[in-house]
Design a protein around this motif. Sequence first.
Motif, PDB file in Angstrom:
ATOM      1  N   VAL A   1      71.243  -5.787   5.243  1.00 31.84           N
ATOM      2  CA  VAL A   1      70.667  -5.193   6.451  1.00 31.84           C
ATOM      3  C   VAL A   1      71.151  -3.755   6.591  1.00 31.84           C
ATOM      4  N   ALA A   2      70.223  -2.832   6.697  1.00 27.62           N
ATOM      5  CA  ALA A   2      70.598  -1.425   6.814  1.00 27.62           C
ATOM      6  C   ALA A   2      70.006  -0.801   8.075  1.00 27.62           C
ATOM      7  N   TYR A   3      70.695   0.198   8.561  1.00 25.34           N
ATOM      8  CA  TYR A   3      70.316   0.891   9.794  1.00 25.34           C
ATOM      9  C   TYR A   3      70.183   2.376   9.461  1.00 25.34           C
ATOM     10  N   THR A   4      69.058   2.961   9.836  1.00 22.59           N
ATOM     11  CA  THR A   4      68.809   4.376   9.541  1.00 22.59           C
ATOM     12  C   THR A   4      68.451   5.118  10.818  1.00 22.59           C
ATOM     13  N   PHE A   5      69.088   6.250  11.034  1.00 26.98           N
ATOM     14  CA  PHE A   5      68.711   7.081  12.180  1.00 26.98           C
ATOM     15  C   PHE A   5      68.876   8.550  11.826  1.00 26.98           C
ATOM     16  N   TYR A   6      68.179   9.402  12.563  1.00 26.07           N
ATOM     17  CA  TYR A   6      68.267  10.842  12.339  1.00 26.07           C
ATOM     18  C   TYR A   6      69.596  11.384  12.859  1.00 26.07           C
ATOM     19  N   LEU A   7      70.146  12.326  12.108  1.00 27.26           N
ATOM     20  CA  LEU A   7      71.388  12.961  12.546  1.00 27.26           C
ATOM     21  C   LEU A   7      71.140  14.222  13.362  1.00 27.26           C
ATOM     22  N   ASN A   8      69.973  14.822  13.205  1.00 28.23           N
ATOM     23  CA  ASN A   8      69.783  16.159  13.797  1.00 28.23           C
ATOM     24  C   ASN A   8      68.522  16.272  14.674  1.00 28.23           C
ATOM     25  N   GLN A   9      68.143  15.155  15.314  1.00 31.70           N
ATOM     26  CA  GLN A   9      66.964  15.200  16.172  1.00 31.70           C
ATOM     27  C   GLN A   9      67.354  14.833  17.601  1.00 31.70           C
ATOM     28  N   ALA A  10      66.870  15.610  18.545  1.00 34.73           N
ATOM     29  CA  ALA A  10      67.153  15.326  19.956  1.00 34.73           C
ATOM     30  C   ALA A  10      66.074  14.407  20.536  1.00 34.73           C
ATOM     31  N   HIS A  11      66.196  14.059  21.821  1.00 33.98           N
ATOM     32  CA  HIS A  11      65.172  13.329  22.571  1.00 33.98           C
ATOM     33  C   HIS A  11      64.919  11.923  22.041  1.00 33.98           C
ATOM     34  N   HIS A  12      65.981  11.163  21.819  1.00 33.97           N
ATOM     35  CA  HIS A  12      65.856   9.734  21.478  1.00 33.97           C
ATOM     36  C   HIS A  12      64.837   9.451  20.379  1.00 33.97           C
ATOM     37  N   PRO A  13      65.046   9.939  19.181  1.00 32.93           N
ATOM     38  CA  PRO A  13      64.092   9.660  18.110  1.00 32.93           C
ATOM     39  C   PRO A  13      64.116   8.179  17.723  1.00 32.93           C
ATOM     40  N   PRO A  14      63.058   7.701  17.072  1.00 37.91           N
ATOM     41  CA  PRO A  14      63.039   6.302  16.631  1.00 37.91           C
ATOM     42  C   PRO A  14      64.116   6.027  15.576  1.00 37.91           C
ATOM     43  N   VAL A  15      64.475   4.764  15.460  1.00 35.36           N
ATOM     44  CA  VAL A  15      65.455   4.329  14.459  1.00 35.36           C
ATOM     45  C   VAL A  15      64.811   3.225  13.619  1.00 35.36           C
TER      46      VAL A  15
ATOM     47  N   ASP B   1      79.248  15.595  10.169  1.00 40.34           N
ATOM     48  CA  ASP B   1      79.414  16.644  11.181  1.00 40.34           C
ATOM     49  C   ASP B   1      78.552  17.859  10.836  1.00 40.34           C
ATOM     50  N   TYR B   2      78.554  18.223   9.566  1.00 35.42           N
ATOM     51  CA  TYR B   2      77.747  19.379   9.168  1.00 35.42           C
ATOM     52  C   TYR B   2      76.249  19.082   9.295  1.00 35.42           C
ATOM     53  N   CYS B   3      75.844  17.917   8.854  1.00 34.51           N
ATOM     54  CA  CYS B   3      74.410  17.575   8.860  1.00 34.51           C
ATOM     55  C   CYS B   3      73.825  17.563  10.274  1.00 34.51           C
ATOM     56  N   LYS B   4      74.666  17.198  11.242  1.00 34.44           N
ATOM     57  CA  LYS B   4      74.206  17.195  12.639  1.00 34.44           C
ATOM     58  C   LYS B   4      73.816  18.582  13.112  1.00 34.44           C
ATOM     59  N   THR B   5      74.345  19.606  12.456  1.00 35.96           N
ATOM     60  CA  THR B   5      74.084  20.982  12.897  1.00 35.96           C
ATOM     61  C   THR B   5      72.834  21.586  12.242  1.00 35.96           C
ATOM     62  N   LEU B   6      72.242  20.881  11.291  1.00 34.26           N
ATOM     63  CA  LEU B   6      71.074  21.449  10.599  1.00 34.26           C
ATOM     64  C   LEU B   6      69.873  21.526  11.535  1.00 34.26           C
ATOM     65  N   ASN B   7      69.145  22.622  11.431  1.00 35.15           N
ATOM     66  CA  ASN B   7      68.005  22.877  12.306  1.00 35.15           C
ATOM     67  C   ASN B   7      66.906  21.825  12.103  1.00 35.15           C
ATOM     68  N   SER B   8      66.513  21.178  13.200  1.00 37.46           N
ATOM     69  CA  SER B   8      65.544  20.086  13.092  1.00 37.46           C
ATOM     70  C   SER B   8      64.135  20.571  12.789  1.00 37.46           C
ATOM     71  N   ARG B   9      63.898  21.883  12.946  1.00 42.33           N
ATOM     72  CA  ARG B   9      62.570  22.395  12.573  1.00 42.33           C
ATOM     73  C   ARG B   9      62.471  22.674  11.078  1.00 42.33           C
ATOM     74  N   GLU B  10      63.639  22.747  10.413  1.00 41.48           N
ATOM     75  CA  GLU B  10      63.660  22.999   8.965  1.00 41.48           C
ATOM     76  C   GLU B  10      63.951  21.743   8.156  1.00 41.48           C
ATOM     77  N   TYR B  11      64.776  20.860   8.747  1.00 39.54           N
ATOM     78  CA  TYR B  11      65.244  19.697   7.990  1.00 39.54           C
ATOM     79  C   TYR B  11      65.155  18.425   8.832  1.00 39.54           C
ATOM     80  N   ARG B  12      64.828  17.326   8.160  1.00 36.84           N
ATOM     81  CA  ARG B  12      64.946  16.021   8.793  1.00 36.84           C
ATOM     82  C   ARG B  12      66.086  15.302   8.069  1.00 36.84           C
ATOM     83  N   VAL B  13      67.166  15.065   8.778  1.00 34.13           N
ATOM     84  CA  VAL B  13      68.358  14.499   8.160  1.00 34.13           C
ATOM     85  C   VAL B  13      68.576  13.085   8.684  1.00 34.13           C
TER      86      VAL B  13
END
Lengths: 183, 183
Positions: free
Chosen positions: A162-176, B150-162
């Motif tokens: 079982v794996a869990y994936t979520f975005y590290l750099n997206q605001a506003h409650h992105p989907p998981v 920590d670094y990946c959280k700082t990547l710009n969300s308009r350029e990268y989806r992390v």
Amino acid sequence: MKITEMAHLYVKTALREGGVAVDATAGNGHDTLFLARLAGPGGRVYAFDIQEEALQRTSALLQQENLLDRVKLIKAGHEQMSAYVNEAVSAVMFNLGYLPGGDHRIVTGKGTTLAALKEALTLLQNGGVITVVAYPGHPGGKEEQEALLDYCKTLNSREYRVAYTFYLNQAHHPPVLITVHKL
Amino acid sequence: MKITEMAHLYVKTALREGGVAVDATAGNGHDTLFLARLAGPGGRVYAFDIQEEALQRTSALLQQENLLDRVKLIKAGHEQMSAYVNEAVSAVMFNLGYLPGGDHRIVTGKGTTLAALKEALTLLQNGGVITVVAYPGHPGGKEEQEALLDYCKTLNSREYRVAYTFYLNQAHHPPVLITVHKL
């Protein structure tokens, strides 16, 4: 890559031509169509929704693509899945929350979603996958997600990965995304 | 599905025949071979490692598969990537930690790994992907992982989806996956 595209990638590796799949949340029918294409002419897709509007949209989309004959549309809660599906399945897709373009007050809830996930596990064959896309942004969404995560942590690691994936750099409650691979 | 297989899935969607890729941690050469197959006869793979032993194993594996002509083996730290790669790349793979079957005291470290990730970002073309498989189990592994997150959280969300993927039901410090898609 979007979370929904990630879910598609995993399903592609598990569902072959002639296979059987479940769309646990038919909604606008996009995942049902995706599954129907993968399952091919000899395959079958069971698509569940509690809203008539969702089933009509799904039906129209599949009709338009000439693939309705390999799809069974079922107006019932996905927590009753095993009452309608009497065969092993290779893939089950959940896309939680509300119907896009529909009534946003009608959402999946943690009780029935968890029950549906347990049903899905009983139907899943070895090598199969369950994908769950969850949306923590709407009321109850966060609680639903937490309930799923808590349950998934208890699954036997010799039977399931079982794996869990979520975005590290997206605001506003992105989907998981939660993926359950049966070994 | 294993974390390393997930990384392969994502790379497959980004690297086409004739494409260019980097294996930032050649190790035993498995990822180099995987990339070389995807890149095809017109493609190129740059494979980095600081250990002679790793480059020899990688060379032997690629030779055996008759694919060595599309691979450039480079004995240098991956943090010097852009000194050796002077073209845009579609995929960069990191598989951190120590060389399996080698000296376990020689491990990737958070400083150089982070520097290498930044180098990789400068080389990545639109639509490309970086995959990082990290192992929190060995000494320094957890710190390396945290520094990357920590670094990946700082990547710009308009350029990268992390995205970050980890197992929910596995004990003993299982590997984790970070994927960086350039939009």
